[in-house]
Write a protein that holds these residues in place. Structure first.
Motif, mmCIF file in Angstrom:
data_model
loop_
_atom_site.group_PDB
_atom_site.id
_atom_site.type_symbol
_atom_site.label_atom_id
_atom_site.label_comp_id
_atom_site.label_asym_id
_atom_site.label_seq_id
_atom_site.Cartn_x
_atom_site.Cartn_y
_atom_site.Cartn_z
ATOM 1 N N LYS A 146 0.823 -1.206 0.000
ATOM 2 C CA LYS A 146 0.000 0.000 0.000
ATOM 3 C C LYS A 146 0.857 1.255 0.000
ATOM 4 O O LYS A 146 0.574 2.234 -0.700
ATOM 5 C CB LYS A 146 -0.928 0.004 1.218
ATOM 6 N N GLN A 147 1.935 1.237 0.807
ATOM 7 C CA GLN A 147 2.772 2.422 0.927
ATOM 8 C C GLN A 147 3.516 2.742 -0.367
ATOM 9 O O GLN A 147 3.606 3.903 -0.774
ATOM 10 C CB GLN A 147 3.773 2.236 2.070
ATOM 11 N N ILE A 148 4.054 1.720 -1.030
ATOM 12 C CA ILE A 148 4.892 2.002 -2.200
ATOM 13 C C ILE A 148 4.072 2.372 -3.433
ATOM 14 O O ILE A 148 4.607 2.946 -4.379
ATOM 15 C CB ILE A 148 5.831 0.821 -2.530
ATOM 16 N N THR A 149 2.770 2.059 -3.428
ATOM 17 C CA THR A 149 1.928 2.422 -4.578
ATOM 18 C C THR A 149 1.021 3.624 -4.286
ATOM 19 O O THR A 149 0.315 4.092 -5.182
ATOM 20 C CB THR A 149 1.048 1.232 -5.004
ATOM 21 N N ALA A 150 1.078 4.141 -3.061
ATOM 22 C CA ALA A 150 0.103 5.145 -2.621
ATOM 23 C C ALA A 150 0.106 6.406 -3.482
ATOM 24 O O ALA A 150 -0.941 6.961 -3.797
ATOM 25 C CB ALA A 150 0.353 5.502 -1.161
ATOM 26 N N ASN A 151 1.265 6.891 -3.875
ATOM 27 C CA ASN A 151 1.345 8.178 -4.575
ATOM 28 C C ASN A 151 1.670 8.046 -6.055
ATOM 29 O O ASN A 151 2.106 9.008 -6.687
ATOM 30 C CB ASN A 151 2.390 9.067 -3.888
ATOM 31 N N PHE A 154 -3.218 -0.756 -11.231
ATOM 32 C CA PHE A 154 -2.597 -1.092 -9.949
ATOM 33 C C PHE A 154 -3.300 -0.474 -8.749
ATOM 34 O O PHE A 154 -3.116 -0.924 -7.622
ATOM 35 C CB PHE A 154 -1.124 -0.660 -9.961
ATOM 36 N N LYS A 155 -4.140 0.529 -8.965
ATOM 37 C CA LYS A 155 -4.839 1.166 -7.849
ATOM 38 C C LYS A 155 -6.019 0.343 -7.356
ATOM 39 O O LYS A 155 -6.555 0.602 -6.273
ATOM 40 C CB LYS A 155 -5.344 2.547 -8.281
ATOM 41 N N GLU A 156 -6.439 -0.623 -8.136
ATOM 42 C CA GLU A 156 -7.668 -1.350 -7.822
ATOM 43 C C GLU A 156 -7.468 -2.488 -6.825
ATOM 44 O O GLU A 156 -8.427 -3.098 -6.369
ATOM 45 C CB GLU A 156 -8.269 -1.924 -9.108
#
Length: 323
Positions: free
Chosen positions: A7-12, A25-27
């Motif tokens: 979650k952290q590495i894809t958050a932004n 990838f957000k889904e």
């Protein structure tokens, strides 16, 4: 990689809008999906694993089945694949690598998926997997988080492969190629997916590294919670006993640490197996209650023993209730 780290590495991460983009990838879903035309959807996924058995051919088969599973969980057929090889040259010779690739190819041939090529590097730890491209021709795909209240959830393979694989690695039990868990991990989810395509499936995912509860948590949405019935879950022979003895992979322990706050459990013992990190696990299929038995019969006709393990209930305090 753990759930929180992911979650952290894809958050932004942000990308522009694309008209055909349906899932990215957000889904937090199993695959990316891109619409090519009104009925044709492109489905893509990639996965690789470290060896969980000593036999390189069987390892290749399991790695391929595991990678292909995400595509089948969307209701797609696999069309092409690219191999991803991280070669531990210190411990695996060229003959062993050839057997890994041959095992993977056997599974691709089984489902009619063409191997186009791949990429390889040297590594200190052996890994192998596939990048898979699938196609959906009828425009219908399954998300993992669109189940409805009242739906029943069917599981198509038993649970406990992580525990048993750990037991093999530590010589707690003897490894054999014909053990049920090994046969299951080598078995494609294609037939189960094709059976399910005959029904209106509300949601679908496959059970892999985040365990049964981890992937059920992906099926929860703003309208439902999920009631998981422990006594209805199929477990591989010996898995519960090994869990009682503490033969549990670290990934399963990390899953429980991350996911337990989401779960209201009335199970006082053995619940770690519900968090057990699986490899090439079964499909979780959410379906209307009136259609569940018909799907089970169709699965059985294909040699697949499906089990109704959970029910979607109106949204409650906890996302998941383990009873």
């Amino acid at each position: 990689m753990g759930l929180e780290d992911l979650k952290q590495i894809t958050a932004n991460l942000n990308q522009p809008h694309y008209d055909g983009l349906l899932l990215d990838f957000k889904e937090n879903d199993d695959c990316g999906i891109f619409r090519l035309d009104s009925h044709t959807l492109l489905v893509q996924s990639v996965d690789f694993i470290t060896p969980i058995v000593d036999d390189p051919y069987i390892y290749g088969q399991i790695a391929a089945a595991n990678a292909l599973s995400d595509v089948f969980a969307k209701g797609a057929r696999a069309y092409t694949a690219m191999g991803v090889l991280m070669w531990d040259k210190e411990h695996i010779d060229t003959t062993g690598v050839h057997q890994i690739l041959q095992g993977a190819l056997s599974k691709l041939i089984e489902c009619g998926c063409a191997l186009l090529g791949g990429h390889s590097i040297n590594d200190k730890e052996q890994k192998y997997g596939l990048s898979v491209t699938g196609i959906i021709k009828d425009g219908v795909f399954w998300r993992n988080n669109t189940a409805n209240s009242g739906d029943l959830i069917i599981l198509t393979k038993p649970i406990g492969s992580g525990i048993l694989s750990t037991a093999f690695k530590n010589d707690v039990i003897a490894y054999q190629n014909d053990l049920d868990v090994v046969v299951s991990m080598r078995t494609l989810n294609l037939k189960a997916s094709l059976c399910a395509k005959n029904f209106e499936i509300s949601a679908c995912t496959d059970v892999t590294g985040y365990g049964l509860i981890g992937h059920l948590s992906e099926m929860v949405n703003e309208n439902i919670s999920i009631c998981l019935h422990f006594d209805e879950i199929p477990f591989f022979q010996g898995a519960l006993e090994l869990a009682d003895r503490g033969v549990v992979p670290n990934g399963s322990l990390q899953n429980k640490k991350a996911l337990a706050p989401m779960v209201k459990s009335s199970i006082l013992a053995n619940d770690i197996i519900c968090y057990d990190a699986q490899t090439s696990g079964g499909l979780l299929l959410a379906i209307k209650a009136e259609n569940a038995q018909d799907l089970l019969k169709m699965l059985a006709a294909e040699g697949i023993e499906g089990h109704i393990i959970a029910q979607c209930i109106p949204k409650s305090t906890y996302p998941i209730y383990l009873q």
